[in-house]
Motif scaffolding. Structure first.
Motif: not given
Length: 434
Positions: A281-291
């Motif tokens: 349920g994490i949005d893609k913009a936030t998910a990119q920060k994990y990357n």
């Protein structure tokens, strides 16, 4: 087995050359990670299917596969420096071809531009890695390559930053989303759509043109710099003889396979972090920060592993880090939730030393006449990144597997890759009696 190697890592006479060649590692890291987000960008701007947009990556990795062996043959006939200069020239040409590609608004032209650009990257990687190995005592060669490779993720992080904070936010075509996140760019009238497409392609073009200008500066500096000729081959080796010797070299032959497994695992781990987070349920913009966090960890551990190699044999360290990566991957498979996501990000710490260490171990016992062609096949192993990720994607598409999220289960593929790397490290340690 602990060891303390007091031999100077880089001799003073090689220092300027070492710094210049090491800077190239960041240069191709930048190209890799500014290009990855362009798949999604072109899909929207050019109104392409996901399959067609993925031809960006096919063109990118295809350039490596096409040019690595010709690059090795060129360098073996001429010199490391000439190979680097030709690589930089091809890199710049590919970047500047984005100008006519944007003018013609041709996706095919953009793919051809990237294909030529990666001709240059194939030359640079085929040249720079063995060149760094040759700049000093062979006892320190793998550690020296790890130090140079530590600057690759600096370029990658910079490429990510430019894509995420400069290019992508400037795209007009991505500003037509409704409250549900659906993009309505394709529904615009023809005139408005054409204008926005032209502006967006110009934004992408400008990033690559600036990159091409930076590459030209490197080309001029290296052309004007006197570099040592450390190739020691006598030129008598034939291509057929080289292939035979490489095939009979077990450490090298298994090293190419290990490198394919590693690159496949790396691209799977970094590509599907976003899908893993999206399932939570994490949005893609936030998910990119994990990357980005994963890449930062990768960078830090490149320096840490280089330091550790002063005391721990590189083969043993490869096996240890492989075990660490495998354990983190098991966590990503078994644990559902943010803990699993943290394990997935943590894999990057253990991947940090793998590419240069496998590369160095594989080439250790390859003679100087065969080293360039040997390096080429290790660079060609990068195509492992185009084979395994589609298999993982097909697992993710299942949704669930035996009641477990398919995205978690899909990481069994990189787990198998890391197990293969552990086996390679153990076998090479046994060869040396470590």
């Amino acid at each position: 087995m602990m060891r303390n190697n007091d031999t100077r890592l880089v001799e003073r006479r090689y220092l300027v050359t070492f710094v210049l060649i090491t800077s190239l590692f960041a240069l191709w890291g930048f190209a890799n990670d500014i290009t990855n987000p362009m798949v999604a960008a072109f899909q929207t701007i050019m109104e392409l299917s996901a399959a067609k947009a993925s031809l960006i990556q096919f063109a990118f990795y295809g350039g490596y596969a096409t040019m690595a062996v010709p690059a090795a043959l060129f360098i073996r006939r001429f010199s490391y420096k000439k190979g680097i200069l030709l690589g930089l020239a091809l890199y710049a040409v590919g970047a500047f071809l984005f100008i006519p590609a944007a003018a013609r608004q041709s996706f095919t032209f953009f793919c051809v531009s990237l294909y030529i650009l990666t001709f240059g990257l194939a030359f640079l990687e085929t040249t720079a890695n063995p060149f760094i190995l040759s700049l000093g005592d062979s006892a320190n060669s793998t550690r020296r390559l790890n130090l140079s490779q530590a600057f690759n993720p600096i370029g990658s992080l910079t490429g990510m930053a430019v894509a995420s904070w400069v290019v992508l936010p400037s795209l007009m075509s991505d500003r037509h989303r409704d409250a549900a996140g659906v993009n309505h760019f394709s529904e615009l009238d023809a005139v408005t759509k054409a204008g926005e497409r032209a502006r967006d392609l110009a934004s992408i073009r400008d990033a690559y043109v600036v990159l091409g200008a930076v590459v030209l500066i490197f080309l001029i500096v290296i052309a004007l710099t006197r570099m040592p000729e450390t190739q020691k081959g006598n030129g008598a080796a034939t291509r057929g003889g080289t292939m035979g010797r490489l095939w009979r070299n077990v450490a090298y032959r298994e090293g190419v396979l290990a490198q394919m497994f590693y690159v496949g695992a790396q691209i799977m781990v970094w590509t599907f972090i976003i899908q893993y987070a999206d399932n939570l349920g994490i949005d893609k913009a936030t998910a990119q920060k994990y990357n980005i966090v994963a890449m930062a960890i990768f960078l830090c551990f490149r320096f840490i592993s280089t330091f550790l190699m002063k005391y721990v044999n590189s083969r043993r360290l490869l096996a240890i880090f492989g075990c660490g990566a495998a354990l983190c991957t098991i966590g990503a498979v078994v644990l559902v939730g943010k803990t699993g996501l943290v394990c997935l990000v943590g894999i990057s710490a253990f991947m940090s030393l793998m590419f240069p260490t496998i590369y160095g171990i594989a080439l250790e016992d390859v003679n100087s006449d065969d080293r360039m062609l040997g390096a080429a096949f290790l660079v060609m192993a990068i195509v492992g990144g185009s084979i395994l990720p589609p298999l993982q994607g097909s697992i993710i598409d299942l949704g669930t597997v035996l009641g477990h999220p398919a995205v978690n289960v899909s990481f069994c593929l990189p787990l198998l890759c890391f197990i293969a790397i552990v086996i390679y490290g153990i076998r090479r340690s046994a060869d040396r009696g470590d």
